[in-house]
Design a protein around this motif. Structure first.
Motif, PDB file in Angstrom:
ATOM      1  N   ARG A 397      15.825 -12.299 -38.647  1.00  0.00           N
ATOM      2  CA  ARG A 397      15.665 -12.668 -37.477  1.00  0.00           C
ATOM      3  C   ARG A 397      14.334 -12.158 -36.928  1.00  0.00           C
ATOM      4  NH1 ARG A 397      18.061  -9.596 -32.130  1.00  0.00           N
ATOM      5  NH2 ARG A 397      17.266 -11.108 -30.597  1.00  0.00           N
ATOM      6  N   ILE A 398      13.973 -11.042 -37.258  1.00  0.00           N
ATOM      7  CA  ILE A 398      12.672 -10.488 -36.842  1.00  0.00           C
ATOM      8  C   ILE A 398      11.489 -11.429 -37.310  1.00  0.00           C
ATOM      9  CG2 ILE A 398      10.930  -8.664 -36.963  1.00  0.00           C
ATOM     10  CD1 ILE A 398      13.213  -6.688 -36.552  1.00  0.00           C
ATOM     11  N   ASP A 400      11.641 -14.599 -38.337  1.00  0.00           N
ATOM     12  CA  ASP A 400      11.699 -15.947 -37.572  1.00  0.00           C
ATOM     13  C   ASP A 400      11.034 -15.733 -36.378  1.00  0.00           C
ATOM     14  OD1 ASP A 400      15.017 -16.846 -38.658  1.00  0.00           O
ATOM     15  OD2 ASP A 400      13.151 -17.181 -39.698  1.00  0.00           O
ATOM     16  N   GLU A 401      11.290 -14.736 -35.448  1.00  0.00           N
ATOM     17  CA  GLU A 401      10.863 -14.563 -34.242  1.00  0.00           C
ATOM     18  C   GLU A 401       9.097 -14.332 -34.395  1.00  0.00           C
ATOM     19  OE1 GLU A 401      13.954 -15.376 -32.085  1.00  0.00           O
ATOM     20  OE2 GLU A 401      12.017 -15.458 -31.470  1.00  0.00           O
ATOM     21  N   VAL A 402       8.754 -13.584 -35.360  1.00  0.00           N
ATOM     22  CA  VAL A 402       7.227 -13.231 -35.569  1.00  0.00           C
ATOM     23  C   VAL A 402       6.788 -14.414 -35.973  1.00  0.00           C
ATOM     24  CG1 VAL A 402       5.709 -11.942 -37.203  1.00  0.00           C
ATOM     25  CG2 VAL A 402       7.531 -10.881 -36.246  1.00  0.00           C
ATOM     26  N   LYS A 403       7.218 -15.330 -36.815  1.00  0.00           N
ATOM     27  CA  LYS A 403       6.457 -16.232 -37.289  1.00  0.00           C
ATOM     28  C   LYS A 403       6.354 -17.628 -35.759  1.00  0.00           C
ATOM     29  CE  LYS A 403       6.938 -20.062 -40.899  1.00  0.00           C
ATOM     30  NZ  LYS A 403       7.654 -20.436 -42.158  1.00  0.00           N
ATOM     31  N   HIS A 404       7.397 -17.567 -35.051  1.00  0.00           N
ATOM     32  CA  HIS A 404       7.372 -18.501 -33.899  1.00  0.00           C
ATOM     33  C   HIS A 404       6.423 -17.939 -32.775  1.00  0.00           C
ATOM     34  CE1 HIS A 404      10.692 -21.150 -34.825  1.00  0.00           C
ATOM     35  NE2 HIS A 404      11.680 -20.269 -34.986  1.00  0.00           N
ATOM     36  N   VAL A 405       6.374 -16.668 -32.644  1.00  0.00           N
ATOM     37  CA  VAL A 405       5.268 -16.288 -31.731  1.00  0.00           C
ATOM     38  C   VAL A 405       3.852 -16.407 -32.006  1.00  0.00           C
ATOM     39  CG1 VAL A 405       4.468 -13.852 -30.775  1.00  0.00           C
ATOM     40  CG2 VAL A 405       6.940 -14.326 -30.759  1.00  0.00           C
ATOM     41  N   LEU A 406       3.604 -16.046 -33.538  1.00  0.00           N
ATOM     42  CA  LEU A 406       2.240 -16.412 -33.938  1.00  0.00           C
ATOM     43  C   LEU A 406       1.825 -17.854 -33.908  1.00  0.00           C
ATOM     44  CD1 LEU A 406       2.356 -13.841 -37.242  1.00  0.00           C
ATOM     45  CD2 LEU A 406       1.093 -13.628 -35.144  1.00  0.00           C
ATOM     46  N   GLN A 407       3.042 -18.685 -34.253  1.00  0.00           N
ATOM     47  CA  GLN A 407       2.429 -20.054 -34.195  1.00  0.00           C
ATOM     48  C   GLN A 407       2.282 -20.399 -32.780  1.00  0.00           C
ATOM     49  OE1 GLN A 407       4.697 -22.934 -36.479  1.00  0.00           O
ATOM     50  NE2 GLN A 407       5.026 -24.109 -34.715  1.00  0.00           N
ATOM     51  N   GLU A 408       2.683 -19.867 -31.668  1.00  0.00           N
ATOM     52  CA  GLU A 408       2.652 -20.248 -30.301  1.00  0.00           C
ATOM     53  C   GLU A 408       1.380 -19.519 -29.831  1.00  0.00           C
ATOM     54  OE1 GLU A 408       4.838 -21.803 -28.235  1.00  0.00           O
ATOM     55  OE2 GLU A 408       3.206 -21.632 -26.729  1.00  0.00           O
ATOM     56  N   LEU A 409       0.856 -18.104 -30.431  1.00  0.00           N
ATOM     57  CA  LEU A 409      -0.300 -17.779 -30.231  1.00  0.00           C
ATOM     58  C   LEU A 409      -1.469 -18.715 -30.723  1.00  0.00           C
ATOM     59  CD1 LEU A 409       0.336 -14.155 -30.413  1.00  0.00           C
ATOM     60  CD2 LEU A 409       0.189 -15.115 -28.507  1.00  0.00           C
ATOM     61  N   THR A 457       6.726 -16.609 -25.352  1.00  0.00           N
ATOM     62  CA  THR A 457       6.360 -15.494 -26.323  1.00  0.00           C
ATOM     63  C   THR A 457       6.912 -13.933 -25.805  1.00  0.00           C
ATOM     64  OG1 THR A 457       4.227 -16.814 -26.953  1.00  0.00           O
ATOM     65  CG2 THR A 457       4.260 -14.388 -27.281  1.00  0.00           C
ATOM     66  N   VAL A 458       6.843 -13.899 -24.522  1.00  0.00           N
ATOM     67  CA  VAL A 458       7.075 -12.584 -24.119  1.00  0.00           C
ATOM     68  C   VAL A 458       8.752 -12.315 -24.278  1.00  0.00           C
ATOM     69  CG1 VAL A 458       7.363 -10.990 -22.199  1.00  0.00           C
ATOM     70  CG2 VAL A 458       5.202 -12.419 -22.472  1.00  0.00           C
ATOM     71  N   SER A 459       9.455 -13.517 -24.075  1.00  0.00           N
ATOM     72  CA  SER A 459      10.706 -13.460 -23.951  1.00  0.00           C
ATOM     73  C   SER A 459      11.395 -13.283 -25.627  1.00  0.00           C
ATOM     74  CB  SER A 459      11.429 -14.568 -23.473  1.00  0.00           C
ATOM     75  OG  SER A 459      12.748 -14.878 -23.737  1.00  0.00           O
ATOM     76  N   ARG A 460      10.625 -13.799 -26.433  1.00  0.00           N
ATOM     77  CA  ARG A 460      10.992 -13.583 -27.953  1.00  0.00           C
ATOM     78  C   ARG A 460      11.025 -12.300 -28.318  1.00  0.00           C
ATOM     79  NH1 ARG A 460      11.733 -18.206 -31.006  1.00  0.00           N
ATOM     80  NH2 ARG A 460      11.149 -20.075 -29.980  1.00  0.00           N
ATOM     81  N   ASN A 479      -7.269  -9.718 -26.441  1.00  0.00           N
ATOM     82  CA  ASN A 479      -6.652  -8.985 -27.275  1.00  0.00           C
ATOM     83  C   ASN A 479      -5.006  -8.828 -27.236  1.00  0.00           C
ATOM     84  OD1 ASN A 479      -8.799  -7.845 -28.900  1.00  0.00           O
ATOM     85  ND2 ASN A 479      -9.307  -6.600 -26.883  1.00  0.00           N
ATOM     86  N   ILE A 480      -4.173  -8.799 -28.264  1.00  0.00           N
ATOM     87  CA  ILE A 480      -2.846  -9.031 -27.913  1.00  0.00           C
ATOM     88  C   ILE A 480      -2.074  -7.952 -28.899  1.00  0.00           C
ATOM     89  CG2 ILE A 480      -0.760 -10.297 -28.085  1.00  0.00           C
ATOM     90  CD1 ILE A 480      -2.370 -12.821 -27.600  1.00  0.00           C
ATOM     91  N   THR A 481      -1.529  -7.113 -28.604  1.00  0.00           N
ATOM     92  CA  THR A 481      -0.718  -6.091 -29.311  1.00  0.00           C
ATOM     93  C   THR A 481       0.836  -6.255 -29.058  1.00  0.00           C
ATOM     94  OG1 THR A 481      -2.597  -4.431 -28.947  1.00  0.00           O
ATOM     95  CG2 THR A 481      -0.377  -3.551 -29.741  1.00  0.00           C
ATOM     96  N   THR A 482       1.509  -6.236 -30.114  1.00  0.00           N
ATOM     97  CA  THR A 482       2.915  -6.661 -30.209  1.00  0.00           C
ATOM     98  C   THR A 482       3.460  -5.361 -31.111  1.00  0.00           C
ATOM     99  OG1 THR A 482       2.404  -9.042 -30.183  1.00  0.00           O
ATOM    100  CG2 THR A 482       4.804  -8.209 -30.895  1.00  0.00           C
ATOM    101  N   VAL A 483       4.500  -4.705 -30.481  1.00  0.00           N
ATOM    102  CA  VAL A 483       5.276  -3.664 -31.224  1.00  0.00           C
ATOM    103  C   VAL A 483       6.625  -4.088 -31.175  1.00  0.00           C
ATOM    104  CG1 VAL A 483       6.076  -1.152 -30.748  1.00  0.00           C
ATOM    105  CG2 VAL A 483       3.526  -1.997 -30.087  1.00  0.00           C
ATOM    106  N   ILE A 484       7.322  -4.115 -32.374  1.00  0.00           N
ATOM    107  CA  ILE A 484       8.644  -4.247 -32.560  1.00  0.00           C
ATOM    108  C   ILE A 484       9.370  -3.316 -33.327  1.00  0.00           C
ATOM    109  CG2 ILE A 484      10.490  -6.008 -33.502  1.00  0.00           C
ATOM    110  CD1 ILE A 484       8.023  -8.345 -33.547  1.00  0.00           C
TER     111      ILE A 484
END
Length: 486
Positions: A397-398, A400-409, A457-460, A479-484
């Protein structure tokens, strides 16, 4: 083919063609080393022309490693010193050139070439250094040999040195270089000479500018034609591959029919003689038939995919190239639409192949492929920390969401940022996945900062219990920082 493309200025084509030749050469076979050396030198020269100096330096070193000829090795080392100089690694360039100079014969063409490059590197490192004595000695040696390419290089070096020092001398040597470049039919050297003549020549400026425009147009047309010169050859090769697969399938079918007939005949004879022996033979023949049918299905799938690639991609590209080559005006939007359509069709073919593939592509390779697909001539995409083992314990799941987020960015970057460089770095610390994104574009315009894409992106990320932070500096980058949490 790669060397011909290089001579015509198709440097990306050179890289692609010569890199494809490496699969036919074995580093462990000594008889292949000369060709490997030549291939690496050609790749390095084309890469240096594209100003990818670090990669070019690596390939020049490989060319030197595999050459066994001392004279050729000296030339390759001189190429490496020029690349180091262009990469502004002046200390390394000077040290290598001095070593090369000691190995060359005084007064030879190689000596003149190395001395000229050494003097230029010293002058670039220290503008107070006067290279004129070396330049004049080089010019004298080359004049004695009537070395036109060498004279062209010497005149260019002298013209460049006198620029900003003594304009009349710069004009004099620029004119000399231009005349030599015309004799050599070297358009790039003519262009370089004309640029200086246009900038500093008052009376003849209009005349030189007219020559410059005519030559520039001629170069662009020649290089556009050069990019397509091997398209028909590649098309015919792909067509022949499809024909060969079709013939292999037909032969396999004939062989399969023959074997089936033998199985039936043999089984009938053995059944009449001995039921037990006949049953054993029937089992063996049946197993052989199933294996052949499985092979036949594989060949049929290969034929189907090869024909699909040939019909969709090869034919489509050939039609687009023909329209560009023979049309009076190029409909840029029309061509882009056709290419985009072919892109989606090829993605569909790729999806079909992936559906049939048993082994799934590693996730780090999927990410690398996704991010690199947004690279272009004017845009570099750099990836760090994308190691295969760090994704092993992360849930699907993580991923898949990472892949979608990076594609959107990356889509937003391509559409709006005008960035020339994008860096994406991955890091796992304290049981949390950190993703750092940075580009040097224009940032997020105010009207786009509350768009649907950013909201998704934020919602995911928040659905994973994570947090994403945007630091926007309009005109300077994003600059974008993502913490999961893991």
């Amino acid at each position: 083919m790669g060397n011909i493309q290089f001579d015509y200025g198709d440097f990306f084509g050179t890289q692609e063609t010569v890199l494809s030749s490496l699969r036919y050469l074995n580093k462990n076979v000594e008889s292949n080393h000369n060709l490997l050396s030549l291939a690496y030198n050609t790749i390095a020269n084309s890469t240096a022309k594209l100003k990818q100096f670090d990669d070019a330096i690596r390939y020049f070193k490989l060319a030197i490693e595999f050459t066994k000829d001392a004279e050729i090795e000296l030339k390759y080392k001189n190429n490496l010193s020029v690349c180091l100089r262009d990469a502004k690694k002046y200390d390394e360039a000077i040290n290598l050139s001095q070593s090369n100079l000691q190995k060359s014969v005084y007064g030879s063409r190689d000596y003149a070439m190395i001395l000229n490059n050494l003097a230029k590197a010293k002058n670039l490192q220290n503008p107070e250094y006067n290279p004129l004595n070396d330049y004049w000695l080089t010019l004298k040696i080359r004049d004695n040999y009537n070395d036109l390419w060498g004279l062209n290089s010497s005149y260019a070096s002298l013209a460049q040195y006198y620029t900003g020092v003594e304009i009349d001398s710069s004009l004099y040597y620029s004119e000399k270089q231009y005349q030599i470049a015309k004799r050599l039919k070297s358009p790039d050297d003519q262009i370089n000479a004309l640029k200086r003549l246009i900038e500093y020549s008052g009376d003849n400026q209009r005349q030189y500018f007219t020559l410059f425009l005519e030559l520039s147009d001629s170069i662009q047309q020649a290089r556009a034609a050069a990019k397509n010169q091997f398209a028909l050859i590649r098309y015919e090769v792909e067509k022949n591959k499809a024909d060969n697969l079709r013939l292999e399938k037909e032969n396999a079918e004939k062989q399969n029919r023959l074997i089936r007939q033998r199985v039936i005949t043999g089984a009938s004879i053995f059944l009449l003689v001995l039921v037990a022996g006949g049953g054993t033979l029937w089992y063996k023949r049946r197993k052989q038939r199933l294996e052949l049918e499985a092979q036949n299905r594989v060949k049929e799938t290969q034929l189907h995919l090869s024909k699909k690639i040939h019909d969709v991609v090869a034919n489509g590209i050939y039609r687009v190239m023909s329209e560009i080559e023979h049309g009076d005006e190029v409909d840029r939007d029309g061509v882009l639409d056709k290419l985009e359509n072919m892109y989606h069709q090829s993605r569909d073919i790729s999806h079909d192949v992936e559906q049939q593939t048993i082994t799934e592509t590693p996730f780090n390779e999927q990410l690398a492929s996704l991010l690199k697909s947004f690279a272009a001539d004017h845009r570099k995409v750099l990836i760090a920390g994308n190691d295969a083992e760090q994704w092993d314990d992360i849930s699907k799941r993580i991923k898949d969401e990472v892949k979608h987020v990076l594609q959107e960015l990356m889509v937003n970057m391509k559409k709006h940022s005008q960035a020339e460089q994008v860096v994406v770095r991955f890091e796992i610390t304290d049981r949390q996945l950190n993703i750092f994104y940075k580009d040097n574009g224009v940032g997020i315009p105010e009207e786009k900062s509350k768009g649907k894409g950013i909201a998704n992106t934020v919602s995911r990320i928040e659905s994973l219990g994570g947090k994403i932070t945007f630091v926007n500096e309009p005109g300077k980058g994003l600059n974008i920082t993502t913490v999961i949490p893991l």
